[in-house]
Scaffold this motif. Sequence first.
Motif, mmCIF file in Angstrom:
data_model
loop_
_atom_site.group_PDB
_atom_site.id
_atom_site.type_symbol
_atom_site.label_atom_id
_atom_site.label_comp_id
_atom_site.label_asym_id
_atom_site.label_seq_id
_atom_site.Cartn_x
_atom_site.Cartn_y
_atom_site.Cartn_z
ATOM 1 N N VAL A 238 0.837 -1.204 0.000
ATOM 2 C CA VAL A 238 0.000 0.000 0.000
ATOM 3 C C VAL A 238 0.871 1.254 0.000
ATOM 4 O O VAL A 238 0.605 2.218 -0.736
ATOM 5 C CB VAL A 238 -0.952 -0.016 1.213
ATOM 6 N N THR A 239 1.907 1.247 0.814
ATOM 7 C CA THR A 239 2.795 2.410 0.870
ATOM 8 C C THR A 239 3.492 2.632 -0.469
ATOM 9 O O THR A 239 3.611 3.770 -0.954
ATOM 10 C CB THR A 239 3.830 2.217 1.983
ATOM 11 N N GLN A 240 3.966 1.530 -1.106
ATOM 12 C CA GLN A 240 4.677 1.642 -2.390
ATOM 13 C C GLN A 240 3.750 2.196 -3.476
ATOM 14 O O GLN A 240 4.142 3.092 -4.239
ATOM 15 C CB GLN A 240 5.218 0.273 -2.794
ATOM 16 N N GLU A 241 2.522 1.702 -3.557
ATOM 17 C CA GLU A 241 1.599 2.175 -4.586
ATOM 18 C C GLU A 241 1.184 3.632 -4.336
ATOM 19 O O GLU A 241 0.997 4.408 -5.281
ATOM 20 C CB GLU A 241 0.368 1.283 -4.644
ATOM 21 N N ALA A 242 1.030 4.015 -3.054
ATOM 22 C CA ALA A 242 0.651 5.396 -2.744
ATOM 23 C C ALA A 242 1.763 6.362 -3.145
ATOM 24 O O ALA A 242 1.497 7.444 -3.688
ATOM 25 C CB ALA A 242 0.346 5.529 -1.255
ATOM 26 N N ARG A 243 3.001 5.965 -2.924
ATOM 27 C CA ARG A 243 4.107 6.839 -3.325
ATOM 28 C C ARG A 243 4.183 6.948 -4.839
ATOM 29 O O ARG A 243 4.441 8.033 -5.382
ATOM 30 C CB ARG A 243 5.412 6.287 -2.776
ATOM 31 N N ALA A 244 3.969 5.824 -5.512
ATOM 32 C CA ALA A 244 4.022 5.858 -6.975
ATOM 33 C C ALA A 244 2.918 6.746 -7.544
ATOM 34 O O ALA A 244 3.119 7.445 -8.551
ATOM 35 C CB ALA A 244 3.909 4.445 -7.541
ATOM 36 N N GLY A 270 -8.564 -3.255 -1.133
ATOM 37 C CA GLY A 270 -8.898 -4.592 -1.618
ATOM 38 C C GLY A 270 -8.235 -4.909 -2.946
ATOM 39 O O GLY A 270 -7.744 -6.031 -3.157
ATOM 40 N N GLU A 271 -8.196 -3.943 -3.863
ATOM 41 C CA GLU A 271 -7.541 -4.156 -5.156
ATOM 42 C C GLU A 271 -6.033 -4.361 -4.984
ATOM 43 O O GLU A 271 -5.430 -5.218 -5.644
ATOM 44 C CB GLU A 271 -7.823 -2.958 -6.068
ATOM 45 N N THR A 272 -5.425 -3.586 -4.077
ATOM 46 C CA THR A 272 -3.984 -3.762 -3.819
ATOM 47 C C THR A 272 -3.708 -5.151 -3.265
ATOM 48 O O THR A 272 -2.742 -5.823 -3.672
ATOM 49 C CB THR A 272 -3.494 -2.690 -2.846
ATOM 50 N N HIS A 276 -1.439 -8.289 -5.107
ATOM 51 C CA HIS A 276 -0.243 -8.847 -4.484
ATOM 52 C C HIS A 276 -0.512 -10.199 -3.823
ATOM 53 O O HIS A 276 0.372 -10.736 -3.136
ATOM 54 C CB HIS A 276 0.312 -7.874 -3.442
ATOM 55 N N GLY A 277 -1.686 -10.730 -4.018
ATOM 56 C CA GLY A 277 -1.989 -12.063 -3.495
ATOM 57 C C GLY A 277 -2.014 -12.136 -1.980
ATOM 58 O O GLY A 277 -1.578 -13.141 -1.406
ATOM 59 N N VAL A 278 -2.522 -11.104 -1.332
ATOM 60 C CA VAL A 278 -2.568 -11.060 0.136
ATOM 61 C C VAL A 278 -3.971 -11.444 0.598
ATOM 62 O O VAL A 278 -4.968 -10.876 0.123
ATOM 63 C CB VAL A 278 -2.200 -9.652 0.664
#
Length: 592
Positions: A238-244, A270-272, A276-278
């Motif tokens: 989540v942090t990586q996608e938010a920064r991107a 939920g999509e994230t 990432h298969g979490v």
Amino acid sequence: MLQAIGLTSSPRRDLSPAVDDLTFDARPGCVTALLGPSGSGKTTALRLMLELEPGRGVTYFRGRPLHRIAHPAGEVGVLLGDVAGHPSRTLRSQLRMLCAAVGVPGTKADEMLDAVGLTGLHDQRVGTLSRGMDRRLGLACALLGDPHTLLLDEPVAGLSARESAWLHEFLRAHAAAGGTVLFTTADPKEAARNADRVVTVKSGRLVADQDVTEFARTRLRPRVAVRTPHAARLAAAVTQEARAARRSVEVVTESGNRLSVYGSDCSAIGETAFRHGVLIHRLADEVGDTCSAGSSEPARPVTGPVAARAGAEAGSRPDVSGSGQESAPLAVRRPARAPLRPLRYEIRRLLGVPSTPLVVAATLAASVLISVLLARSGRTPVPTVLAGWPGLSPLPPAALGAGLLGAFSFGDEYRYPALTTGRGAVPRRLGLLLAKLAVAAAVAVFLAVVVVVADLEAVRLVYGGDLIPVPENWPTLCASWLGLIIGCAWAGVLGAGVFRVAAAGVAAVLAVPIALVPVLHLVLAGPSGRSIAGLPTRLRRFVSLEWPIEADRWLMGAIRVLAQPVGVALTLALTGLLCAYLFTGFRRKARW
């Protein structure tokens, strides 16, 4: 305006105080919420304001501390916990009794029941009320004196959403009429919805004092609550996608496998997790207090006008360190004021519970039955028959009934403390004691007369009227009979008042014939070398007063009655109990 300055509770043992130097105010026309988690000191703070808890500090209600307000019920209305009423008492009876205590007409009871939405339930018992109805009754009790300030501790705890909405609308109406409202809550959303100002406390100390708009903006933030066995992986993703995407998203890792994500929503999280298969066990939107949610954001300090006001008040606050300045009042469980109309209060208390007619009926039935059995042989003295006093019993039923009703007079006060605020000390004022003694004496006289009449008529009905001759010394017998019944009633009142339980009052009544009378018989068993004959004449000379000679005969008769072992025992018992009651009352006042 309500101003709480430097409230500090007394620490117990090695623990820190539950409330530590708490200063804030609640303004008229506004609803103020005292917010904090369980154990943060909210209830203790209210008890300190009401001087029910030992500690330091002072609370001003429109410029006056509570102990300097002549009639507190007209200034402060309090709702702390459930209604302290006898479960068998009706709603109307409960409020009419409190009307006498507050000093308002009894018609105010029906008005307040209608005002809180209990119309048509006037005759319902207190013990049958639901949680919501109990809260409404408690609010009616708090409003009897038309107070300016309302203090409520967790008023909507355990209520349905409908009852909660009604109660907060009622409080809002009171504030709109110019009153001051302060309620405690542990729910920040409730505070944000229903208050104009929110005072936040944590561990007994002030965290923030804010307008509700500022509170909602700075202390409440929407978040996504996530529970997953792969919390660290999801947090990093989540942090990586938010920064991107250059979005402001904050992820807070809490205990176990829980995450709180601020600045996002359920669909994005939920999509994230899917990409990432979490595995997700829980995903929900929440709104909560940032401090209690485990956020890394520090608690907002008290700044601006609030801090300036607190600092100014601290500078002018009475010194409690012994530096020579005036000391702050020490709140040490001050007693509630005695009823403004104690006699009316006591009569309504006595007649408002079913135990009173039940005791009277049981006393009459037992006395009539015993009298009929005693008169069967024809050899039992007439006074004994009419009193229903068999030799095996320490006291006749009338004396036991009067003593039991007397014991209930104080026993109910301690068991169901309707006179007190937040289960404080039961009033031990002289006016209340005199009212209880007067009502107990009146009930005792009623019992004594009704029992004798009932026994006489029962014996005449069963055995015929010729068997009941009138004794020649009937005036002395009547005086002795009334003195015994009244003395037992007073022993019950004082015994329960000293030892704070009705059983102690009954024990005090039984102690007279069982313990004191046998001892006096032993003391008085020997021959007497002196006589009290001529005492009325000597008393008249001693006090230098003249009274009719006929009064000497009545005075001598009263002295002979009191000189009997039972009379002496009752006099000694009542004197000892009265001294104990006054001593405990004065000792409490010395501590205050």
